[in-house]
Design a protein around this motif. Structure first.
Motif, short mmCIF file in Angstrom:
data_model
loop_
_atom_site.label_atom_id
_atom_site.label_comp_id
_atom_site.label_asym_id
_atom_site.label_seq_id
_atom_site.Cartn_x
_atom_site.Cartn_y
_atom_site.Cartn_z
N ARG A 365 3.25 -6.32 -6.25
CA ARG A 365 1.88 -4.80 -6.23
C ARG A 365 1.09 -4.66 -6.41
O ARG A 365 0.51 -4.08 -5.82
N ASN A 366 0.23 -5.73 -6.03
CA ASN A 366 -1.09 -5.47 -4.86
C ASN A 366 -1.06 -4.69 -3.91
O ASN A 366 -1.85 -3.73 -3.38
N LYS A 367 -0.03 -5.64 -2.84
CA LYS A 367 0.15 -4.72 -1.68
C LYS A 367 0.51 -3.53 -1.77
O LYS A 367 0.23 -2.54 -1.46
N LYS A 368 1.47 -3.09 -2.86
CA LYS A 368 1.85 -1.36 -3.15
C LYS A 368 0.38 -0.87 -4.00
O LYS A 368 0.48 0.46 -3.22
N LEU A 369 -0.30 -0.89 -4.66
CA LEU A 369 -1.04 -0.13 -5.06
C LEU A 369 -2.46 0.03 -3.55
O LEU A 369 -3.10 0.36 -4.18
N GLU A 370 -2.43 -1.72 -3.09
CA GLU A 370 -3.47 -1.02 -2.01
C GLU A 370 -3.01 -0.08 -1.21
O GLU A 370 -3.95 0.81 -0.45
N ARG A 371 -1.64 0.62 -0.76
CA ARG A 371 -0.87 1.24 -0.34
C ARG A 371 -1.24 2.40 -0.81
O ARG A 371 -1.82 3.25 0.11
#
Length: 506
Positions: A365-371
């Motif tokens: 989820r953090n990777k998705k938000l960062e993207r």
């Protein structure tokens, strides 16, 4: 006299003729030959004469030359009368070939020690006379060996442990193959026999160790090994063992086991309690003391086991203390503990799996938000660059004022307004000296300079917006522009779009 003289001349002629004629033997080629054979085996003595033209073998005869110089006839063969065997050799010898006058080799079917000696093969020919070959035969006897072990006892002094003997021709050699610490000695006897003795100080740790005798002889391809293991007798050592140490009243099938070493194996085992009789219901079965009933409190005591063999005896004791109840947990409690432990282990494993899954979910989820944040930031930066481009393109294009000068004047005006706004906010209500560069209230309006462009409606709207948001513009100018030589210049930025004063993108 004349007759005597003629006879003498004939004898001389015959002698000269005999001397001039030389024998031709195919085998053995030498007049004297040495051979070696083994006792109880077949021995071949070669003899083959090669006849010359006009010559014929009349008779072949074998002799054995005795030590006193006489000859013992063995066998003979005549070209017309056949062959004949003599004396003790009858049935033990024969000619090798079917025609003895052509192949006169002699075969001794089973060689004996007494067959050792010198032999002569005598060939009679016509008209050339007699010829001989001499053969010396040596008979070897493979050794006959034996080993005699000695039974030792622990504690004895240094003594003989084993003896090895062998007889043969020539006399054999003896040695020992062992790791035992000891000494060996050899002795030769009359008749070709030899003996070897091995001595040591016996210990129980030597029992069963290798003590082999090796017999060496030229008739053997490799030494003959006589296998042997040392035997040491020692008294037994008794030990008492039990399947449990939890002795309590009511225990069923209770027993004590008496084990012992020793060599030879003990043949007598006795049990006592405190030096007296055993309690009722206890019996001895082999080396075991078995309680044929439930254990009682009065069965407590010191039990002694004594084992004996022909060398000595060994004994040991065991203190049996019977309690009222067992001090060990029941099988049910053990099963419950096992179940609880298994459940706790399973729960820990489930928790570990859940933590791993949650951690993985949050990382994803953090990777998705960062993207997504990166995409939004890029989009905002793009919109900001497009708005700046539109505002810069909205500057008046009055021919009386160059575009770059008008742009600089407008930015300078905004910068001054922003500085005034910031100064007012910092000083609050305190009075301040008017800026000599600004027109005072009541002063006549300064005339407009000829180069100043006429502001359009859009520019007036921009000025109103600038006055109302001077603080924000001041902050923006401070963050993105700097003065250099009286000129306001943009600060370098990785996402900045540089525009030429005439509206061209650099």
């Amino acid at each position: 006299m004349e007759l005597i003289g003629q006879s003498a001349k004939c004898v001389v002629l015959l002698l000269l003729t005999a001397v001039s004629v030389q024998s031709v033997f195919v085998e053995p080629p030498q007049p004297i030959t040495s051979l070696r054979s083994m006792a109880e085996s077949q021995t071949r003595l070669p003899c083959r004469y090669q006849v010359q033209a006009g010559e014929k073998v009349v008779q072949a005869t074998w002799y054995k030359e005795l030590p006193d110089g006489s000859k013992e006839q063995i066998i003979t063969a005549h070209f017309r009368d056949g062959h004949t065997e003599f004396g003790r050799y009858s049935g033990r010898v024969r000619f090798e070939g079917g025609s003895p006058t052509e192949n006169s080799a002699l075969l001794i079917l089973s060689t004996e020690e007494s067959d050792e000696g010198s032999y002569a093969c005598h060939i009679s020919t016509f008209p050339n006379g007699n010829f001989e070959r001499h053969i010396t035969l040596t008979v070897w006897i493979l050794p006959i060996s034996s080993l005699e072990p000695v039974v030792l006892e622990e504690g004895q002094s240094f003594r003989l442990a084993a003896s090895c003997r062998a007889v043969g021709r020539p006399p054999p050699l003896l040695s020992w193959d062992t790791d035992l610490p000891g000494q060996s000695s050899n002795r030769s006897n009359v008749g070709g026999s030899v003996s070897s003795y091995f001595s040591l100080h016996p210990l129980r740790s030597m029992n069963g160790k290798r003590l082999d005798c090796l017999v060496w002889h030229p008739g053997l391809e490799q030494p003959r090994r006589i296998s042997n293991s040392l035997v040491v007798h020692y008294p037994p050592d008794a030990t008492i063992s039990a399947d449990t140490d939890d002795w309590f009243a009511g225990l069923e099938n209770a027993e004590l086991v008496c084990s012992s070493g020793g060599n030879p194996k003990p043949d007598n085992i006795t049990w006592t309690r405190g030096g007296g009789a055993l309690p009722d219901g206890a019996s001895v079965i082999g080396g075991r003391l078995v309680f044929g009933r439930a254990l009682r409190l009065n069965d407590s005591g010191v039990y002694e086991c004594v084992v004996r063999n022909k060398v000595g005896a060994g004994k040991t004791e065991y203190k049996l203390a019977v309690t009222e109840t067992s001090h060990r947990t029941s099988p049910i409690d053990n099963q419950l503990l096992i179940i609880i432990g298994a459940a706790a282990g399973a729960l820990v494993m489930v928790l570990v799996i859940v933590v791993l899954l949650v951690n993985r979910y949050h990382r994803h989820r953090n990777k998705k938000l960062e993207r997504e944040l990166s995409e939004k930031t890029e989009e905002i930066n793009s919109f900001s660059r497009q708005a700046s481009f539109r505002r810069l393109n909205s500057v008046s294009t009055d021919s009386r004022v160059p575009p770059e000068d008008y742009t600089m004047l407008r930015v300078d005006s905004r910068m001054k307004n922003s500085e005034m706004s910031l100064a007012q906010q910092e000083e609050g209500a305190e009075p301040r000296e008017p800026d000599p560069g600004q027109p005072r209230e009541g002063d006549p309006t300064p005339p407009e300079e000829e180069w100043a462009p006429t502001p359009s409606a859009e520019e007036e709207q921009d000025n109103d917006d600038t006055d109302s948001s001077s603080y924000q513009i001041s902050e923006a100018l401070t963050n993105h522009f700097y003065y250099s030589n009286g000129v306001l210049r943009p600060k370098p930025h990785s996402n900045a779009i540089l525009l030429h004063p005439r509206g061209q993108i650099i």
